[in-house]
Write a protein that holds these residues in place. Structure first.
Motif, PDB file in Angstrom:
ATOM      1  N   UNK A 443       0.944  -0.916  -0.410  1.00 29.16           N
ATOM      2  CA  UNK A 443      -0.118  -0.360  -0.003  1.00 29.16           C
ATOM      3  C   UNK A 443       0.478   1.209   0.165  1.00 29.16           C
ATOM      4  N   UNK A 444       0.810   2.531  -0.774  1.00 32.16           N
ATOM      5  CA  UNK A 444       0.827   3.306  -0.940  1.00 32.16           C
ATOM      6  C   UNK A 444      -0.219   4.814  -0.336  1.00 32.16           C
ATOM      7  N   UNK A 445       0.296   5.582  -0.028  1.00 31.33           N
ATOM      8  CA  UNK A 445      -0.610   6.604   0.524  1.00 31.33           C
ATOM      9  C   UNK A 445       0.037   7.933   1.122  1.00 31.33           C
ATOM     10  N   UNK A 446      -0.386   8.566   0.966  1.00 27.02           N
ATOM     11  CA  UNK A 446      -0.329   9.830   1.346  1.00 27.02           C
ATOM     12  C   UNK A 446      -0.708  11.248   1.388  1.00 27.02           C
ATOM     13  N   UNK A 447      -0.764  12.265   1.572  1.00 26.13           N
ATOM     14  CA  UNK A 447      -1.775  13.509   1.528  1.00 26.13           C
ATOM     15  C   UNK A 447      -0.517  13.780  -0.502  1.00 26.13           C
ATOM     16  N   UNK A 448      -1.112  15.251  -1.024  1.00 25.38           N
ATOM     17  CA  UNK A 448      -0.206  15.276  -2.195  1.00 25.38           C
ATOM     18  C   UNK A 448       0.632  15.276  -1.960  1.00 25.38           C
TER      19      UNK A 448
END
Length: 471
Positions: A443-448
């Motif tokens: 999974x890859x996730x973060x704010x723009x």
């Protein structure tokens, strides 16, 4: 034909040069299509600097506040006092002439994915218009409206915000027949006085409702009463959705599978069973909200539940793909969950639940790359660290963290879960090939602002191209 010179001039109060017509509206010369109206907005660069290029690329005309240097005096133009104001007027005119049923969507999480669900569901029952991207701000909403074909039967308008006072004017421009709020969660907290302030701003979407309009509200929230009150103030009919008893559209069972979500419940008194091709409880909840929109529009519920099975998450918003690591042995691969477009505590919680439900093949692991969540205000440090306590984290084998705020999470993790910590996504990309092996789910996730898409790209580059695989 979308706009003629005379129609656009009448809509904006501008002066048309030439007798032209256009079949689209564009703000970007990189994606402009022949016959588009190029809108010379001022952003990082002044759009007037690109008018000549747009016309050379085949633009049918350009919306400008002056004739730019290098552009002929008799070029096909629409001259207005201010370009953004002109675009807004064009959007309002498009809404006024349309007979489409308009649905507006907002929420702290899930605006774009729900817009796409509605595109799929409504598209099964008529001609639907919606933005191809997340165009939900002060220029995105009028642009989406200005592009609306005259013969559209439905339109879905996504509305977002970063600060107080942004949603109401956009909602009044869209004049929706139905307005939906997906969820109110900690996001942009730095600009608001807590969750209640965010709820009041989201509820401003009801300011634009047409007479007799319908408010579709998540009824499971602590702040749902604030949304209800705002809807009643506009004399809106209210449809509540969620898992709690008393909701008009209630989820009674959600099964998160490896590649999909199966849900059942009751929609306006009728039992429903549906599937969406993306794992996640939040997708099932928003799908039930989409069925609330279907009910509000008096459309076929059975057709809608069938159409939901055709929807899947888009790039950067939970889309899943297989990255083959070997050109010959295709069993050597990793599964990528690309949720890199944005992040806040609610959406990250949902994404980690999806990762926890994933079923790695053979001896594969569950791995997360998590970037900072932006704009969370004074409690940002603790909100990041608290992610370590989520039940879903128990099933995650390794967590790599990016950014100063995510360092707080990294430090709270037990040693066996601690991956790497890096200050930037560029630093993180250098080691991804060593971080994972065949059969891992990632999974890859973060704010723009954290640019976690660069980590996604680095993982994709580990794979073999189709040509290499065919060989």
């Amino acid at each position: 034909m979308l706009w003629t010179a005379s129609e656009a001039a009448a809509a904006t109060g501008g002066r048309a040069i030439g007798d032209w017509s256009v079949n689209g509206v564009s703000i970007d010369t990189r994606t402009i299509a022949p016959g588009d109206l190029f809108v010379a907005l001022k952003a990082a660069r002044d759009g007037h600097d690109f008018v000549a290029q747009a016309l050379e690329a085949g633009a049918g005309a350009a919306l400008v506040s002056r004739i730019p240097e290098g552009v002929a005096q008799d070029a096909s133009l629409l001259l207005v006092e201010d370009v953004l104001t002109g675009l807004e007027a064009l959007g309002r005119a498009a809404r006024a002439r349309s007979k489409a049923k308009v649905v507006a969507v907002t929420g702290s999480v899930g605006k774009t994915s729900t817009k796409e669900m509605l595109r799929t569901v409504l598209g099964a029952q008529g001609r639907v218009h919606a933005a191809e991207k997340s165009y939900n701000n002060h220029w995105g909403v009028p642009l989406t409206l200005a592009r609306m074909p005259v013969d559209a039967e439905f339109a879905v308008i996504e509305i977002g915000m970063n600060h107080p006072g942004e949603i109401s004017p956009l909602a009044k421009m869209a004049q929706p027949d139905v307005a939906m709020i997906t969820i109110v969660a900690p996001a942009h907290l730095a600009a608001f006085d807590g969750l209640e302030g965010i709820a009041r701003e989201k509820a401003a979407i009801f300011d634009g409702l047409e007479p007799g309009g319908v408010a579709v509200i998540n009824g499971d929230l602590e702040v749902s009463p604030i949304l209800d009150k705002a809807a009643r103030a506009q004399t809106a009919n209210i449809i509540r959705f969620g898992e709690a008893e008393g909701n008009d559209h209630q989820l009674t069972d959600v099964s998160i599978r490896d590649t999909c979500t199966v849900a059942q419940g009751v929609a306006a008194g009728a039992p429903v069973l549906f599937k969406v091709m993306a794992p996640g409880r939040h997708f099932a909840t928003n799908a039930m909200g989409a069925l609330g929109v279907v009910t509000a529009l008096d459309l076929d519920l059975a057709m809608a539940t069938t159409a939901l099975g055709q929807w899947s998450a888009g790039a950067g918003r939970g889309a899943r793909e297989i990255i083959a690591l070997d050109a010959v042995d295709l069993s050597l691969s990793v599964e990528l969950i690309d949720d890199a477009y944005n992040s806040n505590p609610a959406s990250l919680t949902a994404s980690l639940e999806v990762l926890a439900a994933a079923e790695p093949k053979q001896a594969g692991r569950r791995i997360a790359y998590l970037g900072d969540m932006a704009e969370l205000g004074e409690t940002e440090q603790e909100l990041h660290a608290q992610i370590a306590e989520l039940p879903s984290m128990e099933k995650v084998d390794q967590v790599h963290c990016v950014g100063p705020l995510m360092q707080g999470l990294w430090q709270r993790l037990p040693a066996h879960q601690q991956g790497r910590w890096c200050a930037t996504s560029d630093e993180m990309t250098a080691g991804v090939a060593q971080d994972m092996g065949a059969a891992d789910v990632v999974l890859v996730k973060g704010s723009l602002s954290m640019k976690m898409a660069r980590v996604v790209d680095a993982i994709r580059k580990m794979g073999q191209s189709p040509a290499e695989r065919d060989g």
